[in-house]
Structure formats: C-alpha cells, structure tokens
Design an enzyme around this catalytic site. Structure first.
Site, PDB file in Angstrom:
ATOM      1  N   TYR A  55       7.215  -3.480   7.818  1.00  0.00           N
ATOM      2  CA  TYR A  55       6.464  -2.317   7.314  1.00  0.00           C
ATOM      3  C   TYR A  55       5.586  -1.726   8.415  1.00  0.00           C
ATOM      4  O   TYR A  55       5.581  -0.510   8.648  1.00  0.00           O
ATOM      5  CB  TYR A  55       5.608  -2.760   6.116  1.00  0.00           C
ATOM      6  CG  TYR A  55       4.612  -1.739   5.613  1.00  0.00           C
ATOM      7  CD1 TYR A  55       4.996  -0.739   4.716  1.00  0.00           C
ATOM      8  CD2 TYR A  55       3.269  -1.781   6.015  1.00  0.00           C
ATOM      9  CE1 TYR A  55       4.066   0.190   4.247  1.00  0.00           C
ATOM     10  CE2 TYR A  55       2.338  -0.859   5.548  1.00  0.00           C
ATOM     11  CZ  TYR A  55       2.741   0.128   4.663  1.00  0.00           C
ATOM     12  OH  TYR A  55       1.827   1.046   4.201  1.00  0.00           O
ATOM     13  N   SER A 108      -0.236   4.309   8.415  1.00  0.00           N
ATOM     14  CA  SER A 108      -1.047   3.224   7.856  1.00  0.00           C
ATOM     15  C   SER A 108      -1.915   2.619   8.946  1.00  0.00           C
ATOM     16  O   SER A 108      -1.545   2.639  10.126  1.00  0.00           O
ATOM     17  CB  SER A 108      -0.145   2.125   7.292  1.00  0.00           C
ATOM     18  OG  SER A 108      -0.907   0.977   6.989  1.00  0.00           O
TER      19      SER A 108
HETATM   20  N1  NAD Z   1      -2.319   1.654  -0.667  1.00  0.00           N
HETATM   21  C1  NAD Z   1      -2.623   1.307   0.559  1.00  0.00           C
HETATM   22  O1  NAD Z   1      -3.448   0.411   0.770  1.00  0.00           O
HETATM   23  C2  NAD Z   1      -1.960   1.993   1.732  1.00  0.00           C
HETATM   24  C3  NAD Z   1      -2.416   1.664   3.007  1.00  0.00           C
HETATM   25  C4  NAD Z   1      -1.834   2.284   4.103  1.00  0.00           C
HETATM   26  C5  NAD Z   1      -0.820   3.193   3.926  1.00  0.00           C
HETATM   27  N2  NAD Z   1      -0.381   3.479   2.671  1.00  0.00           N
HETATM   28  C6  NAD Z   1       0.715   4.430   2.558  1.00  0.00           C
HETATM   29  O2  NAD Z   1       0.422   5.430   1.606  1.00  0.00           O
HETATM   30  C7  NAD Z   1       1.641   5.933   1.083  1.00  0.00           C
HETATM   31  C8  NAD Z   1       1.554   6.017  -0.421  1.00  0.00           C
HETATM   32  O3  NAD Z   1       1.475   4.711  -0.981  1.00  0.00           O
HETATM   33  P1  NAD Z   1       0.513   4.339  -2.186  1.00  0.00           P
HETATM   34  O4  NAD Z   1      -0.394   3.296  -1.690  1.00  0.00           O
HETATM   35  O5  NAD Z   1      -0.025   5.555  -2.785  1.00  0.00           O
HETATM   36  O6  NAD Z   1       1.479   3.553  -3.179  1.00  0.00           O
HETATM   37  P2  NAD Z   1       2.402   4.049  -4.380  1.00  0.00           P
HETATM   38  O7  NAD Z   1       3.188   2.865  -4.785  1.00  0.00           O
HETATM   39  O8  NAD Z   1       1.604   4.721  -5.408  1.00  0.00           O
HETATM   40  O9  NAD Z   1       3.312   5.140  -3.672  1.00  0.00           O
HETATM   41  C9  NAD Z   1       4.491   4.841  -3.026  1.00  0.00           C
HETATM   42  C10 NAD Z   1       5.517   5.829  -3.534  1.00  0.00           C
HETATM   43  O10 NAD Z   1       6.714   5.712  -2.790  1.00  0.00           O
HETATM   44  C11 NAD Z   1       7.766   6.060  -3.660  1.00  0.00           C
HETATM   45  N3  NAD Z   1       9.009   5.446  -3.224  1.00  0.00           N
HETATM   46  C12 NAD Z   1       9.196   4.205  -2.727  1.00  0.00           C
HETATM   47  N4  NAD Z   1      10.499   4.031  -2.457  1.00  0.00           N
HETATM   48  C13 NAD Z   1      11.143   5.183  -2.773  1.00  0.00           C
HETATM   49  C14 NAD Z   1      12.478   5.630  -2.719  1.00  0.00           C
HETATM   50  N5  NAD Z   1      13.447   4.824  -2.260  1.00  0.00           N
HETATM   51  N6  NAD Z   1      12.771   6.874  -3.152  1.00  0.00           N
HETATM   52  C15 NAD Z   1      11.797   7.699  -3.620  1.00  0.00           C
HETATM   53  N7  NAD Z   1      10.499   7.347  -3.676  1.00  0.00           N
HETATM   54  C16 NAD Z   1      10.191   6.104  -3.270  1.00  0.00           C
HETATM   55  C17 NAD Z   1       7.375   5.541  -5.019  1.00  0.00           C
HETATM   56  O11 NAD Z   1       7.887   6.430  -5.964  1.00  0.00           O
HETATM   57  C18 NAD Z   1       5.868   5.588  -4.986  1.00  0.00           C
HETATM   58  O12 NAD Z   1       5.422   6.696  -5.720  1.00  0.00           O
HETATM   59  C19 NAD Z   1       2.739   5.019   1.600  1.00  0.00           C
HETATM   60  O13 NAD Z   1       3.378   5.628   2.701  1.00  0.00           O
HETATM   61  C20 NAD Z   1       1.991   3.795   2.056  1.00  0.00           C
HETATM   62  O14 NAD Z   1       2.668   3.105   3.089  1.00  0.00           O
HETATM   63  C21 NAD Z   1      -0.934   2.904   1.573  1.00  0.00           C
END
Ligand code: NAD
Length: 311
Positions: free
Chosen positions: A213, A200
C-alpha cells in the site's frame, strides 16, 4: 494563557472510539462508531470552547462537474458533499457492496441543491474506468475536476508471507486504475480544470505492515508531480493530498487489522493525538480544486495532524 493539555481538546468525537472490525471490506460508514464528521468544521468561541459548525460554500466550484472515485464514504464522501456545497455536480464511483453508503452521500449532495450521479463500478477493470468517464460525460457534458481517491489496503507483517495476488490487487486499485481514470478523463478536460489524487502519509513515513500500500502511495505522489509538469502547458493543474490517520471505514475494513487497533487509532499520534475527521481533509481538496489553489500544481498537501512534517 492556556495550560498545556495532555489530552486533545476538541469538539470532534475521539475518546469514544470503539473497537470494531469490518474485516475484508470494503467498509461502511454507517457502521462506524462514533459516526465520522463529514460537513462540520471546528470553530473556537470567545470562551475558547470548540464547537462544530456546518460548512457553508461560497460558490468556489459553481457549475463545475466533478468525478470522484471512492466517493460513497470516508474522505471521498466529505469531498463530494463539500464540493456540492461549493456549487458542483458530483459523479462518484463506489463498489456495488457500498450501495447503502452511496445513497446517503447522494442525498447530501442533493440537499446542497446539486445533482448526484453514483456509479457502482469496480475500477480495477479498465473498461469500468472508461465507463465511469463516459457515464459522467453523458450526465453532465463536462469534466472539470477529477478526484482519484479509491484505494484498498491489506496488512502483512513480513514480506516473506505476502500474497502476491494481493500486491497486484493493491497496485491495480490504487495506482493502475488512477492511470486509466486519468487517461480517459483528460480527453475531456480543458484549461482551468484540475486533478486531485489521494496519496497518504504512508508514502512519506513508510509503514512496515503495509509495504505494498505504501509503495502505491509513493507512486501516486510521483505520478502527481510528473503529470503536473506534463499537463501544465495545457493549463490543467495536478495535485495530491496525503492524509494522516483519518476516521473512515478503510481502517476497520483493513484485512488482518486487529479489533483493538481501532480503539487507539490515532489517539497516541503526536502532536494532535487524535485521528482526523474526513471533513478536516476534504477542505484541502476544495482548496486544490478551486481558484484558491490556482498557483499550486505538482504539490502534495500533508493533512496529518503533524505526525510527519515536510520541510
Ligand atoms: N483513512 C485514512 O486513515 C487514510 C490515510 C491516508 C490515506 N488515505 C487515503 O484516502 C483515500 C480514501 O480512503 P478512506 O479512508 O476515505 O476510506 P474509504 O474506505 O471510505 O474509501 C475508499 C474507497 O475506495 C473505493 N474502492 C476501493 N476499491 C475499489 C474498486 N476496486 N473500485 C471502485 N472503488 C473502490 C471504495 O468504494 C471506498 O469508497 C484512499 O486513497 C486512502 O488510501 C486514507
């Protein structure tokens, strides 16, 4: 010559972002308003108008088998669909509460002519990480690309008030499960295979409301660099993607995130002034997982609209 514009000019939806709260999570893509964009790229025509055009694969991952954690929604969903369009079969792990999102993702993978293998498992338990890899191997017989993408976050304004159980849950979900998934997956990976981890921008900028986080994301970038050095002699590449502010359910599902935080999400973030869409990040995963990235290892690709620029 174009006049500079104060507002972003884009075909992606951005100005109609509505305040919304899916607090406590995990969030659902089906509840995002406007819906996120998973499969369309922004092209500019000769009149300099942006339009959205469906991503077309060209066999970059033909007959590969991919395993993605957190693949039902957001970035993981976009990665799964694009990789399917590039010719791969896709296993993905999601939480049981996200069944409805998982069904939509599976349909899209199948529409691309590939097999979807959704698994409702909580990766905080080591046994479930082992089960995810075993189930994937049973289904596809090979594991070419592991995408460690699942994560959670909870806001805390002052460390003095932090719930240490939440800190532990965050580390277990975001980084400890990554160790377990990777350990079990590596047993099946061969020369030419690779791993892509979701880090991230928070790992690089820090985030005062998300100290735990952000710390897990810093760990992921270092995990990536170290593992890449360790696995290079075996011909296995390891990279990460560090997304910026992306329109996914993670944001409204973030505990203690006020509704209005969603209304302005990413809109004031210089220089592109809008949140990114999952598809705009997923292309980086395709690059790193495919022969396009054959000379890249130990790297973190920064896909953040320029809010933090690495030298
Ligand atoms: N959306 C943003 O702004 C952003 C920014 C930086 C990094 N990220 C990173 O991108 C990645 C994907 O996130 P996203 O934004 O697509 O959100 P999202 O909520 O769509 O995806 C997160 C996923 O993690 C899974 N998850 C969480 N806890 C779990 C567990 N205990 N067991 C199994 N699955 C679990 C959920 O099923 C979910 O599908 C993450 O690593 C997040 O930190 C996102």
């Amino acid at each position: 010559m174009n006049e500079p514009s104060e507002k972003p000019v884009t075909a992606f939806p951005w100005k109609e972002l509505k305040p919304q709260n899916q607090e406590g999570g995990p969030g659902l893509d089906s509840e995002l308003d406007p819906p996120a964009v998973f499969t369309q790229l922004e092209f500019w025509d000769e009149e300099q108008k942006p339009t959205l055009v469906e991503y077309e694969g060209r066999g970059l991952l033909k007959n590969k088998a991919v395993l993605i954690t957190g693949g039902d929604s957001g970035i993981g969903r976009a990665v799964g669909i694009l990789m399917a369009r590039e010719g791969a079969d896709i296993s993905f792990v999601h939480l049981p509460e996200e069944e409805s999102d998982a069904k939509i993702t599976s349909k899209e993978i199948e529409k691309a002519g590939r097999t979807a293998n959704p698994m409702a498992l909580d990766i905080r338990q080591e046994a479930n990480c082992r089960a995810a890899v075993d189930n994937h191997m049973k289904k596809f017989g090979k594991l070419n690309v592991l995408v460690n993408n699942a994560a959670m976050q909870e806001i805390c304004q002052d460390l003095i008030d932090i719930d240490l159980a939440v800190v532990e849950k965050t580390f277990r979900t975001n980084i400890l499960a990554m160790f377990a998934m990777t350990k079990f997956a590596l047993a099946h990976m061969k020369r030419g295979d690779c791993i892509v981890n979701s880090s991230s921008v928070a790992a690089y900028m820090g985030n005062p409301q998300l100290v735990d986080y952000s710390s897990t994301k810093g760990a992921i970038s270092t995990f990536t660099r170290s593992l890449a050095q360790q696995q290079a002699p075996k011909g296995i590449r390891v990279n990460a993607v560090a997304p910026g502010i992306i329109w996914t359910p993670l944001q409204p599902a973030t505990k203690n995130n006020p509704d209005e935080a969603m209304e302005t999400l990413g809109i004031n973030a210089e220089p592109l002034q809008r949140p990114g869409m999952p598809v705009e990040v997923a292309t980086a995963y395709v690059f790193l997982a495919s022969p396009l990235g054959s000379y890249t290892t130990g790297e973190t690709m920064h896909v953040n609209g320029g809010i933090e620029m690495q030298g």
